[in-house]
Each structure stands twice: as C-alpha cells, then as structure tokens.
Design a protein around this motif. Structure first.
Motif, short mmCIF file in Angstrom:
data_model
loop_
_atom_site.label_atom_id
_atom_site.label_comp_id
_atom_site.label_asym_id
_atom_site.label_seq_id
_atom_site.Cartn_x
_atom_site.Cartn_y
_atom_site.Cartn_z
N GLU A 129 0.83 -1.21 0.00
CA GLU A 129 0.00 0.00 0.00
C GLU A 129 0.86 1.26 0.00
OE1 GLU A 129 -2.67 -0.49 3.31
OE2 GLU A 129 -3.48 -2.31 2.39
N THR A 130 1.95 1.25 0.79
CA THR A 130 2.84 2.43 0.83
C THR A 130 3.39 2.71 -0.57
OG1 THR A 130 3.48 1.76 3.05
CG2 THR A 130 4.81 3.47 2.02
N LEU A 131 3.80 1.66 -1.24
CA LEU A 131 4.38 1.85 -2.59
C LEU A 131 3.31 2.32 -3.58
CD1 LEU A 131 6.75 -1.27 -2.71
CD2 LEU A 131 7.41 1.14 -2.49
N GLN A 132 2.09 1.84 -3.38
CA GLN A 132 1.00 2.28 -4.27
C GLN A 132 0.76 3.78 -4.15
OE1 GLN A 132 -2.22 -0.29 -3.19
NE2 GLN A 132 -1.60 -1.88 -4.66
N HIS A 133 0.95 4.29 -2.91
CA HIS A 133 0.70 5.70 -2.67
C HIS A 133 1.93 6.57 -2.88
CE1 HIS A 133 -2.73 3.82 -0.52
NE2 HIS A 133 -3.35 4.86 -1.07
N ALA A 134 3.04 5.96 -3.23
CA ALA A 134 4.27 6.74 -3.46
C ALA A 134 4.10 7.60 -4.71
CB ALA A 134 5.45 5.79 -3.62
N ASP A 135 5.03 8.54 -4.86
CA ASP A 135 4.97 9.44 -6.02
C ASP A 135 4.88 8.65 -7.32
OD1 ASP A 135 5.03 11.61 -4.48
OD2 ASP A 135 7.18 12.00 -4.73
N VAL A 136 4.28 9.28 -8.28
CA VAL A 136 4.17 8.61 -9.58
C VAL A 136 5.40 8.83 -10.45
CG1 VAL A 136 1.65 8.54 -9.67
CG2 VAL A 136 2.88 10.61 -10.42
N SER A 137 6.47 9.35 -9.79
CA SER A 137 7.69 9.66 -10.53
C SER A 137 8.19 8.42 -11.28
CB SER A 137 8.77 10.11 -9.56
OG SER A 137 9.99 10.18 -10.22
N THR A 138 8.77 8.67 -12.42
CA THR A 138 9.35 7.55 -13.17
C THR A 138 10.77 7.28 -12.70
OG1 THR A 138 10.10 9.09 -14.85
CG2 THR A 138 7.97 7.99 -15.22
N ARG A 139 11.26 8.14 -11.80
CA ARG A 139 12.64 7.93 -11.32
C ARG A 139 12.63 7.43 -9.89
NH1 ARG A 139 15.30 13.40 -13.36
NH2 ARG A 139 14.48 13.96 -11.33
N LEU A 140 13.46 6.42 -9.67
CA LEU A 140 13.53 5.80 -8.35
C LEU A 140 15.00 5.75 -7.91
CD1 LEU A 140 12.50 4.06 -5.95
CD2 LEU A 140 12.68 2.07 -7.47
N HIS A 141 15.23 6.25 -6.71
CA HIS A 141 16.60 6.18 -6.16
C HIS A 141 16.56 5.40 -4.84
CE1 HIS A 141 20.76 7.28 -5.55
NE2 HIS A 141 20.49 7.82 -4.36
N VAL A 142 17.40 4.37 -4.75
CA VAL A 142 17.46 3.53 -3.55
C VAL A 142 18.78 3.82 -2.82
CG1 VAL A 142 17.60 1.15 -2.70
CG2 VAL A 142 16.07 1.72 -4.59
N THR A 143 18.67 4.05 -1.54
CA THR A 143 19.90 4.20 -0.74
C THR A 143 19.93 3.11 0.32
OG1 THR A 143 18.80 5.80 0.70
CG2 THR A 143 20.18 6.69 -1.06
N ARG A 168 14.12 14.64 -3.62
CA ARG A 168 12.71 15.00 -3.49
C ARG A 168 12.42 16.25 -4.33
NH1 ARG A 168 11.99 15.54 2.21
NH2 ARG A 168 12.55 13.36 2.23
N ALA A 169 13.35 17.23 -4.24
CA ALA A 169 13.16 18.47 -4.99
C ALA A 169 13.12 18.19 -6.49
CB ALA A 169 14.29 19.44 -4.65
N ALA A 170 13.83 17.15 -6.92
CA ALA A 170 13.86 16.83 -8.34
C ALA A 170 12.76 15.85 -8.74
CB ALA A 170 15.23 16.25 -8.70
N GLY A 171 11.88 15.53 -7.77
CA GLY A 171 10.73 14.68 -8.08
C GLY A 171 11.06 13.21 -8.24
N THR A 172 12.12 12.75 -7.55
CA THR A 172 12.49 11.34 -7.63
C THR A 172 11.96 10.60 -6.39
OG1 THR A 172 14.49 11.93 -8.80
CG2 THR A 172 14.49 9.76 -7.76
N THR A 173 11.41 9.42 -6.58
CA THR A 173 11.00 8.61 -5.44
C THR A 173 12.25 8.05 -4.78
OG1 THR A 173 9.00 7.98 -6.59
CG2 THR A 173 9.65 6.58 -4.73
N HIS A 174 12.25 8.09 -3.45
CA HIS A 174 13.44 7.66 -2.70
C HIS A 174 13.07 6.53 -1.74
CE1 HIS A 174 16.51 8.56 0.69
NE2 HIS A 174 16.95 7.61 -0.10
N ILE A 175 13.73 5.41 -1.90
CA ILE A 175 13.55 4.30 -0.96
C ILE A 175 14.87 4.08 -0.23
CG2 ILE A 175 13.18 1.81 -0.76
CD1 ILE A 175 11.20 2.01 -3.04
N HIS A 176 14.77 4.09 1.09
CA HIS A 176 15.98 3.86 1.90
C HIS A 176 15.86 2.52 2.62
CE1 HIS A 176 19.53 4.74 4.21
NE2 HIS A 176 18.88 4.51 5.34
N LEU A 177 16.93 1.73 2.58
CA LEU A 177 16.94 0.40 3.22
C LEU A 177 18.00 0.37 4.31
CD1 LEU A 177 16.83 -1.73 -0.09
CD2 LEU A 177 14.88 -0.99 1.34
#
Lengths: 523, 342
Positions: A129-143, A168-177
């Motif tokens: 559900e969290t991922l479904q509600h994440a930004d619709v950005s086409t860019r994803l950055h994982v840290t 975030r300012a550049a509209g990229t979805t960010h996932i941190h692990l």
C-alpha cells in the motif's frame, strides 16, 4: 627542628576538589552531604577519587604498602608520599587502559544481537500500500545505510538527508533500506534478518529480503533506477544483492564514508588503539588484531558485491580515496572525489580580531577515545596550570574528569554550523582534532576553520592533515610527544595570532549522490 | 629439508599446545608437527588427531625410556615434561628428519621461522639466551639477570638442531643427562632441562647463539626489547620481525611481569590479548583443572613431591616397587603409610 602540622586535614582539604567530586558522584550530590567529609569518612574506601589528578587505584597499585597499611592514600600522598617522591601514576598511556579494560569485538556483537533479537516482520500489505501511494515519478533512487537516517543524528545521516532533499526536490521517489536491528559489522549470522524501509523519508515497515525482492522488484519495473550504498554495516550483503538485482540494478554508487568495506573496524583502528594502515589481511598485524578474522569476511562480501554490480566509488576526500583504492581488492567501474562541503568566504563579516589573553584551545565534539579525547585530556592535565593556555571542550556531553571549560553545542536545525558558531563565539584559537584513525571528511575540522580556529592534528587523521596542509589553517604534529612539545615550548602560540585578523568562512554543501544521479538522468 | 617440530605437554596445556600448532601449521604447512604428551587423556576425552593442527602424537611410553613408570614417578609434572625432550630429540636424529626443532607449548609464531633453517646450513645447534643485553635497573637485574643465573642462561623453550654431526652429539648428551638429572633442584645447580645447556657452547662446536631479538620474546626480556607494529602490517622487535613470543605464566602472575616491563609499549598488550583470545578459542572444557594422569596414585590420592624425591634417591625402594603408582597391599603408597610418611 621540623614543624609538625597540628591539623593535617587542612593541606588535604586544600587539594580536594569538591566540584569535581560532586560532579562524578551524583549520589553524594543528591544526599546533600559535605563532599570533603564524605571523602574522608567513606569515599576513599569506596575508591572515589578526590580530584582529577589523583587516582586512588593507581597510587595503591604503585605503592602496595599503603594499601596494606589501610590508610587513606590521598591523605598519605599529600602529607608524606609527595615528599618521599612516591609515584602517582603509571606511564602506560591510555592505550593500555583500552587494551586491558575494553570489551572484545565478539562480546559486543553478541551483546547487540541479544539486545536486538530477530523481530517480527511487518505485514507485506503495508509495503504494498505504501508503494502504491508513493509518487508517480518515473525515477527511483534507492539508498542503503546502517540506520534510519531520519531517526538518528550524525555525519552519514546528515549526508543522506541532503541527498534525500535534493532527490525530493527533483521529483524522484526515494527508498531507503537499513538493517532493522543495528549491527557493528556486516551481518551473516542472523537467522531471520529484517530490513527497514523508508519511502520518501516515511517509515514503511521491516521486511525479510524475500519480500523486498518481490515488492521492490515489481515497483522498480518501468522506473529509471539508481542506487547508492552509504554503508553495509548491519546488512547481510549476500541477501541484499538479489534485492537490487530484482529491481533490475546493474550499476550504482558506493560511498567511502568509512572503511567498513576494508575491515570490520570501520575506522581501521587496530585493536581499538592505533591506525593500522589497512595492511594485507594475512599480515602479522591483522593476525593479532581482534578485527582480523572478520576483516576477511568484510573484504570478501564487499568484493562479491563489487563483482555483481558496476560500482562507481565516491569518496569525500582524496585521502579517503587513496587509502581505499590501495586497499580494496576489486577495481571499481569509476571513482570520484566528491567533498561533502567546501569552505566559502563569508558574506558580510569575513574576519575577526584575535582575542587577547591566554591561547584558547578546544576539543570539539564527542569525548571519545578514537577521536583522541585521551590525548587532549593528557594535554589539559599537563598544561592546566599554565597561564599561556585556556582549555575548552565544545560538545554535547562533558567529561567531568577533564579540567576543560565545557560549552554545550547541540546540533539542531536552527543553526547551520553550530560548532563553527560556538568556535567563533568563544573566540577559540586552536582546535585539537586528534583522531586516532583516518577521517574520511571531518565536518568538525571544516567548522573549526569556518569559526576562525586553527587546527592541530596528527598524520593518521586522514583528511584532517590533508585539509590543514591544503588550507594552511593549522599544523600537523608527528605524534603526541611533538604535540606536547608544541605547548611546552610555546611554539603553538606563534602558530596563530601572527596576523592581525583571522578569517571566517561559511560552508557550502554538496548534494551527495544526487549530484551524480540527477546529472545522469535529467528531468 | 625435512623438519620435525615438537612440543612437550600434558593435557592441562592442551589449549596452549593447540595455539602453538595452529600458528606453526599456518606458517609451516610442510613441517612434521609432533605432540609429545606425558599424560593419559582425562575421562571423556579422546584425542582426534585428524581434527588437530599437529600430525601425530608421541606418548611418553612410545619413547621406551628404561624404567618406564618407575622413571616417570621420580619426576613432577614440569620435570617429566622437560625430561622427555631429550629422548625425543635424540630419537629424532635417527628418524629421517634433517632438522629437529623444539618449542615450548606456551610459545606462538607471529612470523615464519624459515631463517632458522638458513642458520642450520652453517650451524648444528641453535639456542636463544633469556637476555641479549644487560639490564640497567636494580629491580630488572634481580628479576631477569639474577633469575637467569639461577635457571640457565639459555631459555630451553626453544632449541633447534641438525640431526647429524654436533646436533646429534648434543641430542645424545642431553638425552643422557635428562634421563638421570632433570630435576628442579636449584640449590644443587639443577634446573630441569635448562641449566644443563649452559654447557653447550663449551661442549659442542657449531653452536649459534641467536642474537636476533625477534626470537623468544618474553616478559623477562621485554624491558630491553621494543615492539612496533607498522602500517605495512609487520610486527617488529627492536627493528627485527617478531618470530615467536613466549607467553610464560598466562594469568595474573604473567600479567604483573608484563605490566612491569612493557611500560608504555602497548603493542605488547595487543599481542597478549591476541594470545588470550586464541587460548579461549582452543580451550578444552573436558580437561579438569590442573589435570595430570600421573599426579595421583591408583586410588586417586595425590602423590606428594616428597614421595617422588624419596623414591628418586632410594634404589631399594625403586627395586621393591617397580610400579610406584599402585595402591593397596604391597604398594609403595602402602609402604609410605606404614612408615608414617603419608
């Protein structure tokens, strides 16, 4: 005829430090009793030291006859022992204390594992559900790093915040692990390791790697993926590799914030006492080091990761890059030095007058052994009565055992460079940054200079001696003896205050991996 | 060059011997490593050589020492473990090995011993003195110089020989002396196997007294030896690679001497900590504290030192009681009780 003091209490009381005694004995302070009376009646029997400079334990070990006689060692020293030339302290140095009293790496690892046993994973639907509600950005950055950077404060966490803000300012979805249970070293022993997930800075639960492979693999489809590893401490690298592969990752960034890719001691401090230089893993030095066995594992796990992905290595200083490059067994796809911050001439007030009076010397930050606090404590102890110097400690927590003026400096959101502001406000002349192990960047050194102080450091402190040499803002002393000599001879006085004014700076910060990621995938 | 390297111990020192063999195996995988054991396994423990870092065990019985148990009874644990070094070394000279090296079980290698083999190209016997230079403090003179005068100039925690020529002649002589005179009797000029070797430079040719400070570093000589660990990963002693350390008196007594003489040389404590970690790793919980199979009579009661000394000097007792470990009617123990000596 020699005079006999009719009341030997007086000279003892004169050397008793009531403020110190109350500071380190909270129970005595809370009881509201007279500290000197407490010490004379009970305290010495309980091993409570009377001042910063007198250790009951050390005096008794060196003078076993005093212990056998059952008399107050401090009273003996003041009244008789000093006159007899009795030794007061060992000259074994703080490293001996660390080696004989410190707990072993394996016991610390066990302690942490017991404190944070494998927990229960969050329901997978929460992540879905969290991922479904994440930004619709086409860019994803994982840290990937050793902790939840939004919950803890420190150098790496601040770096990740800047990286996350820029993305975030550049509209990229960010996932941190991050590892759900904190670790000291790379993990391979937990039966059910869990990974904490932040989506755009918001907690999204803790999950086994298999769930991440399934969920993140799906989420990454049709998105431009980039990833950056800031630290693998606490992670199971072999389990994390297929997570990234499931997302379609083939290349990424790897930050040298520390040297945990080279050794189980992230700062390369052999047996917690000396910078080792990252020698060959089969060297005699690694053979006798308590980190030696796990070092081979750290090297092997990181090497496998570097063979699975085309990694671009980013180091915050040339010193860190040089040390890492000559010690890591796998050649990276690319490598860049990318400093976290740079000194900028101040807007407005650019200089300040030197203060008059004694030289103001400060230790900045956490009074930790690997940061060189024992060396500073020794310096203070030796020169505390010297009118030429005034000793300060700026940080969060004071150490009552050291006679330095403490000023609380709390890193908060209100002031950009809180340490620089405090250095400037207190007109600190010299900051002693005596890290025993190589700093990969050292914000403290930058803030010291930004606040107008010169930096005194040692050759093993990584980027600090490089920074000092490059900027000319300070001095690199060969070792602790040379440092003491600089103060003894007063050479340190001519190091600063030689020009009429001192320069002040601001810091301009990088956006970490975002500087590369955003350049690579323009919107 | 075929090298046999051995140590001599009882099960109480199994942990130490394992540490030594662990370091020997790492640096010298091709050496023939032998555990010379003057003991019997404690109940519940059987030694599985395939799981150990040594190649084989030689039990005291395998040495076929004349007198067998009668001979053994004359010795306490230290005397027995040092006495058997002579027969083993002597027998090694006809075993096909080119070089025989003895190391105490409480030593451990930090660097390879390969330079010893080069020394043995031109010499037949290698010895390490306790001290390589004079002490300069009163307490150190008493602790170290005077002590070495009592117990022997050379530390017999190490000896290396060629199995031919003077090496073989030395091994035969040492064997003979140790079979008859390996006692801790300092007032009479004896200190087990060690004091004998004060004679070696006079009795034998081709003797090399190793003056390299990297060998046999111990609490008794660190007052004059500075240990350094450099950033290339090498550990040196007065500038020479550290070859092996002698971890004498593991425990509080050793700690006191190490503290006294290491001063601010914190690297010494790093090395000791490493050793203590290895001991913990190789410890054997099935060995009871201070265990020695030859410490007691058959009924489990302890053999006192005086019983051994009496048996040692009385040939008539040795003739009468050929297995002095026995208990019950007609035993040496029964005789002692009858004489009011037990």
């Amino acid at each position: 005829m020699a005079q006999i003091d009719s009341d030997p209490i007086d000279p003892i009381q004169a050397e008793f430090d009531a403020t110190f005694y109350l500071a380190i004995n909270q129970d005595v302070a809370e009881a509201g009793v007279d500290p000197f009376q407490h010490f004379m009646a009970l305290g010495w029997r309980e091993g409570r030291d009377p001042n910063r400079r007198f250790s009951l334990a050390a005096y008794l070990e060196l003078n076993p006859d005093i212990g056998a006689a059952g008399i107050n060692p401090f009273a003996h020293y003041v009244v008789t022992g000093r006159g007899e030339g009795r030794p007061l302290k060992h000259d074994r140095g703080f490293r001996y204390e660390i080696l004989t009293t410190g707990s072993s790496l394996e016991s610390r690892i066990r302690y942490l594992r017991d404190l944070f046993p494998d927990g229960e994973p969050t329901r997978t639907t929460v992540l879905t559900e969290t991922l479904q509600h994440a930004d619709v950005s086409t860019r994803l950055h994982v840290t990937i790093s050793h902790d939840d950077f939004t919950a803890n404060l420190g150098g790496v966490q601040l770096c990740l915040m800047r990286e996350a803000e820029a993305l975030r300012a550049a509209g990229t979805t960010h996932i941190h692990l991050y590892p759900a249970a904190p670790g000291l070293v790379v993990d391979f022993e937990r039966a059910r390791p869990l990974v904490g997930v932040l989506v755009d800075g918001q907690p999204a639960g803790v999950y086994p790697h298999a769930v991440l492979i399934e969920q993140l693999g799906l989420f990454a489809k049709a998105r431009d993926l980039t990833f950056a590893v800031h630290s693998f401490i606490g992670h199971n690298i072999s389990a994390m590799t297929p997570v990234l592969q499931s997302m379609g990752a083939t290349s990424g960034y790897f930050w040298v914030h520390d040297f945990s890719s080279l050794c189980a001691h992230y700062a390369l401090l052999r047996n917690d006492v000396a910078f080792c230089g990252a020698p060959p893993a089969d060297s005699p030095a690694c053979g006798i080091c308590q980190y030696g066995r796990r070092r081979r594992l750290h090297l092997a796990e990181h090497s496998r990761f570097f063979m699975a992905f085309a990694m671009t290595v980013l180091a915050p200083s040339q010193a860190a890059m040089d040390l890492w490059s000559r010690s890591f067994p796998v050649k990276p796809a690319a490598a860049f030095v990318h400093p976290h911050a740079r000194l900028q001439p101040r807007q407005g007030q650019k200089t300040a007058h030197w203060p008059s009076g004694p030289l103001r010397v400060a230790f900045l930050g956490m009074p930790a052994e690997h940061k060189g606090w024992p060396v500073y404590a020794h310096l203070v102890e030796r020169f505390a009565d010297d009118d030429r110097y005034e000793f300060h400690h700026l940080g969060k927590t004071p150490d009552p055992a050291v006679e330095a003026r403490f000023t609380a400096v709390d890193p908060g959101p209100d002031i950009r460079e809180p340490m620089a502001a405090a250095v400037e406000r207190l007109a600190i002349d010299v900051a002693v940054i005596w890290s025993l192990c190589p700093e990969t960047f050292c914000f403290t050194a930058y803030e010291a200079v930004a606040g107008g102080a010169a930096v005194l450091t040692n050759p093993d402190a990584g980027n600090v001696p490089h920074f000092v040499t490059e900027t000319g803002k300070g001095l690199v002393a060969d070792d602790e003896n040379v440092l003491m000599d600089l103060f003894d001879r007063g050479t340190v006085l001519s190091l600063v205050r030689s020009s009429p004014d001192k320069d002040l700076y601001s810091l301009s910060y990088s956006q970490m991996s975002a500087d590369f990621v955003l350049e690579k995938t323009p919107s | 060059m075929r090298v046999v390297c051995f140590t001599s111990f009882t099960f109480s020192y199994l942990d130490r011997a394992r540490v030594l063999f662990h370091t020997l195996r790492r640096h010298h995988p091709d050496w023939d490593l032998v555990a010379l054991i003057t003991d019997r396994p404690p109940p519940g423990l059987s030694l599985d050589v395939s799981a150990e870092d040594f190649d084989r065990v030689v039990w005291v019985e395998d040495l076929e020492i004349e007198g067998g148990l009668s001979w053994l009874f004359k010795h306490d644990v230290v005397e027995a473990c040092t006495a058997v070094k002579g027969p083993f070394l002597h027998q090694a000279c006809s075993s096909g090995a080119d070089v025989a090296i003895y190391l105490d079980p409480d030593t451990a290698l930090i660097n390879p011993l390969t330079p010893l083999l080069q020394e043995l190209e031109t010499h037949d016997i290698l010895l390490t003195p306790h001290l390589l230079e004079p002490e300069d403090k009163h307490a150190a003179i008493l602790d170290n110089e005077v002590s070495a005068l009592r117990t022997g100039i050379y530390n017999l925690g190490f000896v290396a020989i060629r199995t031919t020529g003077e090496g073989a002649r030395f091994a035969k002589w040492w064997n003979d002396r140790l079979l008859s005179f390996c006692y801790d009797d300092i007032p009479n000029g004896l200190f087990v196997d060690q004091r004998w070797c004060d004679h070696v430079p006079a009795f034998f040719e081709k003797v090399k007294v190793l003056r390299d400070p990297g060998y046999n570093v111990a609490s008794w000589n660190i007052s004059r030896r500075k240990v350094r660990i450099d950033q290339a990963g090498q550990i040196t002693v007065n500038g020479f690679p550290l070859r092996f350390w002698h971890f004498t008196k593991l425990g509080p007594v050793g700690d006191v001497m190490t503290r006294r003489y290491a001063g601010s040389n914190y690297e010494v404590h790093e090395i000791w900590n490493w050793y203590k970690r290895l001991i913990a790793r190789f410890s054997e919980p099935r060995v009871p504290d201070r265990y020695w199979a030859y410490a007691n009579y058959a009924d489990g009661r302890p053999i006192q030192k005086a019983h051994r000394e009496l048996y040692r000097v009385r040939g008539d007792l040795r003739d009468a009681f050929q297995n002095p470990f026995a208990s019950g009617n007609g035993s040496y123990q029964a005789w002692l009780i009858g004489e009011g000596l037990y």
